[in-house]
Scaffold this motif. Sequence first.
Motif, PDB file in Angstrom:
ATOM      1  N   ASP A 145       3.631 -60.844  92.905  1.00  0.00           N
ATOM      2  CA  ASP A 145       2.791 -61.778  92.153  1.00  0.00           C
ATOM      3  C   ASP A 145       1.417 -61.182  91.872  1.00  0.00           C
ATOM      4  OD1 ASP A 145       1.648 -65.204  92.528  1.00  0.00           O
ATOM      5  OD2 ASP A 145       2.183 -64.000  90.778  1.00  0.00           O
ATOM      6  N   THR A 146       1.412 -60.107  91.123  1.00  0.00           N
ATOM      7  CA  THR A 146       0.150 -59.430  90.812  1.00  0.00           C
ATOM      8  C   THR A 146      -0.419 -59.877  89.481  1.00  0.00           C
ATOM      9  OG1 THR A 146       1.506 -57.679  89.892  1.00  0.00           O
ATOM     10  CG2 THR A 146       0.660 -57.357  92.123  1.00  0.00           C
ATOM     11  N   LEU A 147       0.024 -61.049  89.004  1.00  0.00           N
ATOM     12  CA  LEU A 147      -0.437 -61.514  87.682  1.00  0.00           C
ATOM     13  C   LEU A 147      -1.948 -61.680  87.651  1.00  0.00           C
ATOM     14  CD1 LEU A 147       0.802 -62.197  84.989  1.00  0.00           C
ATOM     15  CD2 LEU A 147       0.803 -64.589  85.657  1.00  0.00           C
ATOM     16  N   GLY A 148      -2.495 -62.145  88.783  1.00  0.00           N
ATOM     17  CA  GLY A 148      -3.936 -62.354  88.817  1.00  0.00           C
ATOM     18  C   GLY A 148      -4.711 -61.074  88.525  1.00  0.00           C
ATOM     19  N   THR A 149      -4.244 -59.955  89.123  1.00  0.00           N
ATOM     20  CA  THR A 149      -4.909 -58.672  88.879  1.00  0.00           C
ATOM     21  C   THR A 149      -4.871 -58.313  87.413  1.00  0.00           C
ATOM     22  OG1 THR A 149      -3.946 -58.021  90.989  1.00  0.00           O
ATOM     23  CG2 THR A 149      -5.026 -56.307  89.684  1.00  0.00           C
ATOM     24  N   SER A 150      -3.712 -58.492  86.824  1.00  0.00           N
ATOM     25  CA  SER A 150      -3.587 -58.118  85.405  1.00  0.00           C
ATOM     26  C   SER A 150      -4.513 -58.957  84.548  1.00  0.00           C
ATOM     27  CB  SER A 150      -2.149 -58.307  84.952  1.00  0.00           C
ATOM     28  OG  SER A 150      -1.280 -57.519  85.713  1.00  0.00           O
ATOM     29  N   VAL A 151      -4.583 -60.238  84.866  1.00  0.00           N
ATOM     30  CA  VAL A 151      -5.441 -61.112  84.052  1.00  0.00           C
ATOM     31  C   VAL A 151      -6.891 -60.690  84.192  1.00  0.00           C
ATOM     32  CG1 VAL A 151      -6.284 -63.453  83.823  1.00  0.00           C
ATOM     33  CG2 VAL A 151      -3.852 -63.049  84.088  1.00  0.00           C
ATOM     34  N   LYS A 152      -7.307 -60.395  85.423  1.00  0.00           N
ATOM     35  CA  LYS A 152      -8.699 -59.975  85.616  1.00  0.00           C
ATOM     36  C   LYS A 152      -8.982 -58.679  84.871  1.00  0.00           C
ATOM     37  CE  LYS A 152      -8.884 -61.851  90.188  1.00  0.00           C
ATOM     38  NZ  LYS A 152      -8.991 -61.517  91.590  1.00  0.00           N
ATOM     39  N   THR A 153      -8.006 -57.760  84.894  1.00  0.00           N
ATOM     40  CA  THR A 153      -8.198 -56.503  84.172  1.00  0.00           C
ATOM     41  C   THR A 153      -8.331 -56.749  82.683  1.00  0.00           C
ATOM     42  OG1 THR A 153      -6.605 -55.651  85.757  1.00  0.00           O
ATOM     43  CG2 THR A 153      -7.369 -54.150  84.048  1.00  0.00           C
ATOM     44  N   ALA A 154      -7.538 -57.698  82.179  1.00  0.00           N
ATOM     45  CA  ALA A 154      -7.621 -58.006  80.749  1.00  0.00           C
ATOM     46  C   ALA A 154      -9.022 -58.479  80.395  1.00  0.00           C
ATOM     47  CB  ALA A 154      -6.580 -59.064  80.384  1.00  0.00           C
ATOM     48  N   LEU A 157     -12.384 -49.114  83.404  1.00  0.00           N
ATOM     49  CA  LEU A 157     -11.211 -48.982  84.261  1.00  0.00           C
ATOM     50  C   LEU A 157     -11.629 -48.771  85.713  1.00  0.00           C
ATOM     51  CD1 LEU A 157      -8.346 -49.151  83.366  1.00  0.00           C
ATOM     52  CD2 LEU A 157      -8.208 -46.677  83.376  1.00  0.00           C
ATOM     53  N   TYR A 158     -12.659 -47.972  85.910  1.00  0.00           N
ATOM     54  CA  TYR A 158     -13.205 -47.753  87.255  1.00  0.00           C
ATOM     55  C   TYR A 158     -13.621 -49.065  87.885  1.00  0.00           C
ATOM     56  CZ  TYR A 158     -16.621 -46.376  90.773  1.00  0.00           C
ATOM     57  OH  TYR A 158     -17.344 -46.269  91.921  1.00  0.00           O
ATOM     58  N   PHE A 159     -14.326 -49.849  87.092  1.00  0.00           N
ATOM     59  CA  PHE A 159     -14.780 -51.145  87.575  1.00  0.00           C
ATOM     60  C   PHE A 159     -13.587 -52.010  87.976  1.00  0.00           C
ATOM     61  CE2 PHE A 159     -17.756 -54.499  87.974  1.00  0.00           C
ATOM     62  CZ  PHE A 159     -17.116 -55.653  87.559  1.00  0.00           C
ATOM     63  N   ALA A 160     -12.553 -52.017  87.096  1.00  0.00           N
ATOM     64  CA  ALA A 160     -11.391 -52.865  87.374  1.00  0.00           C
ATOM     65  C   ALA A 160     -10.670 -52.411  88.634  1.00  0.00           C
ATOM     66  CB  ALA A 160     -10.443 -52.853  86.181  1.00  0.00           C
ATOM     67  N   LEU A 161     -10.607 -51.084  88.817  1.00  0.00           N
ATOM     68  CA  LEU A 161      -9.848 -50.590  89.965  1.00  0.00           C
ATOM     69  C   LEU A 161     -10.594 -50.793  91.279  1.00  0.00           C
ATOM     70  CD1 LEU A 161      -8.321 -47.262  88.649  1.00  0.00           C
ATOM     71  CD2 LEU A 161      -7.088 -49.164  89.618  1.00  0.00           C
ATOM     72  N   PHE A 183      -2.544 -49.932  90.815  1.00  0.00           N
ATOM     73  CA  PHE A 183      -2.819 -49.213  89.573  1.00  0.00           C
ATOM     74  C   PHE A 183      -1.870 -49.656  88.469  1.00  0.00           C
ATOM     75  CE2 PHE A 183       0.360 -46.158  88.284  1.00  0.00           C
ATOM     76  CZ  PHE A 183       1.090 -45.871  89.407  1.00  0.00           C
ATOM     77  N   GLN A 184      -0.628 -50.010  88.879  1.00  0.00           N
ATOM     78  CA  GLN A 184       0.316 -50.478  87.849  1.00  0.00           C
ATOM     79  C   GLN A 184      -0.155 -51.786  87.238  1.00  0.00           C
ATOM     80  OE1 GLN A 184       4.504 -50.488  88.804  1.00  0.00           O
ATOM     81  NE2 GLN A 184       4.133 -48.924  90.352  1.00  0.00           N
ATOM     82  N   ALA A 185      -0.615 -52.700  88.105  1.00  0.00           N
ATOM     83  CA  ALA A 185      -1.062 -53.991  87.577  1.00  0.00           C
ATOM     84  C   ALA A 185      -2.272 -53.817  86.670  1.00  0.00           C
ATOM     85  CB  ALA A 185      -1.394 -54.936  88.729  1.00  0.00           C
ATOM     86  N   VAL A 186      -3.208 -52.956  87.121  1.00  0.00           N
ATOM     87  CA  VAL A 186      -4.411 -52.739  86.315  1.00  0.00           C
ATOM     88  C   VAL A 186      -4.049 -52.111  84.975  1.00  0.00           C
ATOM     89  CG1 VAL A 186      -6.501 -51.358  86.175  1.00  0.00           C
ATOM     90  CG2 VAL A 186      -6.006 -52.621  88.242  1.00  0.00           C
ATOM     91  N   GLY A 223      -2.349 -54.738  82.720  1.00  0.00           N
ATOM     92  CA  GLY A 223      -3.288 -55.689  82.142  1.00  0.00           C
ATOM     93  C   GLY A 223      -4.140 -55.046  81.054  1.00  0.00           C
ATOM     94  N   TRP A 224      -4.568 -53.822  81.307  1.00  0.00           N
ATOM     95  CA  TRP A 224      -5.392 -53.088  80.349  1.00  0.00           C
ATOM     96  C   TRP A 224      -4.645 -52.894  79.026  1.00  0.00           C
ATOM     97  CZ3 TRP A 224     -10.379 -51.811  81.113  1.00  0.00           C
ATOM     98  CH2 TRP A 224     -10.967 -50.888  80.250  1.00  0.00           C
ATOM     99  N   ALA A 225      -3.393 -52.406  79.135  1.00  0.00           N
ATOM    100  CA  ALA A 225      -2.622 -52.128  77.923  1.00  0.00           C
ATOM    101  C   ALA A 225      -2.293 -53.416  77.183  1.00  0.00           C
ATOM    102  CB  ALA A 225      -1.334 -51.379  78.272  1.00  0.00           C
ATOM    103  N   PHE A 226      -2.008 -54.486  77.915  1.00  0.00           N
ATOM    104  CA  PHE A 226      -1.663 -55.742  77.264  1.00  0.00           C
ATOM    105  C   PHE A 226      -2.860 -56.287  76.489  1.00  0.00           C
ATOM    106  CE2 PHE A 226       0.994 -59.205  76.410  1.00  0.00           C
ATOM    107  CZ  PHE A 226       0.251 -60.373  76.498  1.00  0.00           C
ATOM    108  N   ALA A 227      -4.048 -56.238  77.114  1.00  0.00           N
ATOM    109  CA  ALA A 227      -5.244 -56.717  76.415  1.00  0.00           C
ATOM    110  C   ALA A 227      -5.496 -55.869  75.169  1.00  0.00           C
ATOM    111  CB  ALA A 227      -6.446 -56.653  77.359  1.00  0.00           C
ATOM    112  N   ASP A 228      -5.300 -54.568  75.292  1.00  0.00           N
ATOM    113  CA  ASP A 228      -5.494 -53.675  74.151  1.00  0.00           C
ATOM    114  C   ASP A 228      -4.559 -54.042  73.005  1.00  0.00           C
ATOM    115  OD1 ASP A 228      -6.592 -50.794  73.334  1.00  0.00           O
ATOM    116  OD2 ASP A 228      -4.476 -50.945  72.798  1.00  0.00           O
TER     117      ASP A 228
END
Lengths: 569, 228
Positions: free
Chosen positions: B30-39, B84-88, B102-105, B108-113
Amino acid sequence: MADPGNNTHSDQRQHVFASFYSIITLAFILLACVELGDASTVVDVYRLIQYDISGAPFGSRVASINHHAASSLFAPGSDLSRTVLVLPLRELNQTFIREYIEQGKPLGGLLLLLPQFFRSEDSQTVVGHADNSDKEKMKRLLADLEQKLIHSTIQYPVYFAFEDEDLDKVLADIKKNDAAGQPATATTGGYKLIVSSPAPKKLASPTITNIQGWLPGSKADGSSNQLPTIAIVASYDTFGAAPALSVGSDSNGGGVVALLEIARLFSILYSNPNTRGKYNILFGLTSGGPYNYNGTQKWLRSFDQRLRESIDYAICLNSLGSGDSGLWVHVSKPPENAYVKQIFEGLSKVADELSLKVGLKHKKINVSNSRVAWEHEQFSRLRVTAATLSGLSVAPELLENTGGISDNREFVSEAAVIRSVKLVAESLARHIYGQEGKNVDIFVDNSSLAVNPSYIRSWLDLLSRTPRVAPFLSKDDAFITALKKELADHVAEVNLQHDVIDGMFTFYDSAINTLQIYQVASVTFDLLLLLVLGSYLITLFSFLVITTRGLDDLISLFRRPPPRKIKVV
Amino acid sequence: MTMFHFFNCAILTFGPHAVYYSATPLSEYDTLGTSVKTAVVYLVTALVKLVCLATFLKVSESDVFDPSQELLKALIGFIDVAGLYFALTQLTHRNISQNHKFQAVGLGWAFADSVLHRLAPLWVGARGLEFTWDYILQGLEANANLMLSLSLAALGSLMWLRKNKPKTLIPIIYACAGFVATMPSITSYLRWGLGWHLPEVVGFQLFTSLTMALVSWQLFSACQKPSA
């Protein structure tokens, strides 16, 4: 006990959320409805005329197109009721015309491509790709086609367009597809032609506007109303297969220009009281010519009885630009009539001096027949002596020689118009000043009374750029105002007379539209793409599961969960 | 038909992200939260980049490739890396292993892009009657971008989160990270400077993203071996 304060607070918040969400949904719906005009090619197209004569329908009855395109390379016998045929003028053949236009075989639509030199704007700057004999052939082909189209009832939309690079590319593509045996349909892709236009509506009470100019003669002792009058008349409107393209350079652009030049010359003579003749001159630019000279009839009926009786004779100008084949004087009174003899002799004498051939033709009027082939017949029906000077030797049928698309500036000879102006002006002046039989030249070249070739050329060019189908010209159209102004420069008094076209004719609107050409992919392509993407995603999924969780997990996804032991109590 | 095409292009552009999330153990943890924050971090980064571009870049009339401008754009592109540094490192994540972080980050990064850059053109363009290959190519580009983001996130996590790395691999890691970070500049150079057409550019992007993904995977697994 409920707390009313809290309830209203949460209610308010809910209210805010509800309106927020509804705004978002509204925004989405609006976005979805955005009309996208993203066609690869957008072209102006001109519709075939649609009209009724006494209720009988003629022309193309439909305006909108939404079908796939095909070219002339279609397999004979195939069903074309859902295709639009894109046909350059060169590829027209008699079988096609017979089957689809005259016999009315079903067709989704017809797009006729005309060569560039038929385009009326900038006719000077269009570089001719065809030589003159080719152009003549095209003109005759187009004239024939126009006549056939005008007199048939066609249940599919017909449009004209000019060939240009984009259309040529599209047509070449369509031909390639057709030749490969893949005509465009919904399942095979290709080009789709769309003209979105509402159903054509009747034009309510189309008006005709007659412009009359009055040049009074010199009053000797009495008032000028007792002076005899000579009338010079020309009809200025046209009728053709495409109302937006019917410029009618010869019929009757040449006549209008001749009338304006004659008015200019006589205004110079009449401006000086010493040279003012003892005749009034009445100039008439009439409308409604193609419709049995309806406008002329209404104009004459509006005359004061005294004015009509004072008209000595009238000369109607028609089709003067046809070149070297000579002119004809058409009359309805028999040639032995003294007045006719006088008019014709006056004209022949001047014609001989100009080395121009002039012949006399007599056509009796049949009062019970409503067909009026020449303008002078309207005068003759009201017992005014009149003649029509025309390059045509035979009386045209209804809606024939009325200035269609093929009647282009290319084919009008300026020199012929200039000669006709000299002929009419000179013979008129000799009659007015009593110089008949004497060897006097009034409008000599290189004098202040010379016929001005650049005036004729510029007005001929203007007329060849202006489509003038009467139902589509409003009362205060810019062109009518321009004619009025020009005539007002030369004569003393100008009047406009507005009237309605004879009820026998009804016209429909929607003369110009925009055609959008889309290149569409077939349904099979979309399905194939879906298949490919589906398999790609499934492969990706399996790959990721295998590499991150192991093969067992993948297999376990597909195995049914083991049945749970039901505890029996 | 055209909604069909839009649907096809949409699943090509956004499908892989969803598939990646559900196929890998990310969904189990359940790493959805990480991805959302990265977005969200990506959004902020994009805004900052926009402001910098508007402030420092000259608007050129023609499509001439100007090296100094491109250099400036590349430098601004490094703001991406900072984001990305900040997100990680700076965001508080739930207790997930570095492997999954790193996968979640990256996801999320690629999805937002993809959403930011490709959803609007897709919605407006793919629904029309006219057919072009552009949107399919754009979808392939989104796929390549996903792989590049994951590689960059992997290399980033190696650089900043892992303390004990084999000495020999460090320069390689930094070199690969630098290469992946400058990919946008390389792509724009190919398109405007050399005049490549869109299919060729997308092909190049797919190829390089595949190789970089493989390289970073190898590096990651190599770095994982010494630690227990």
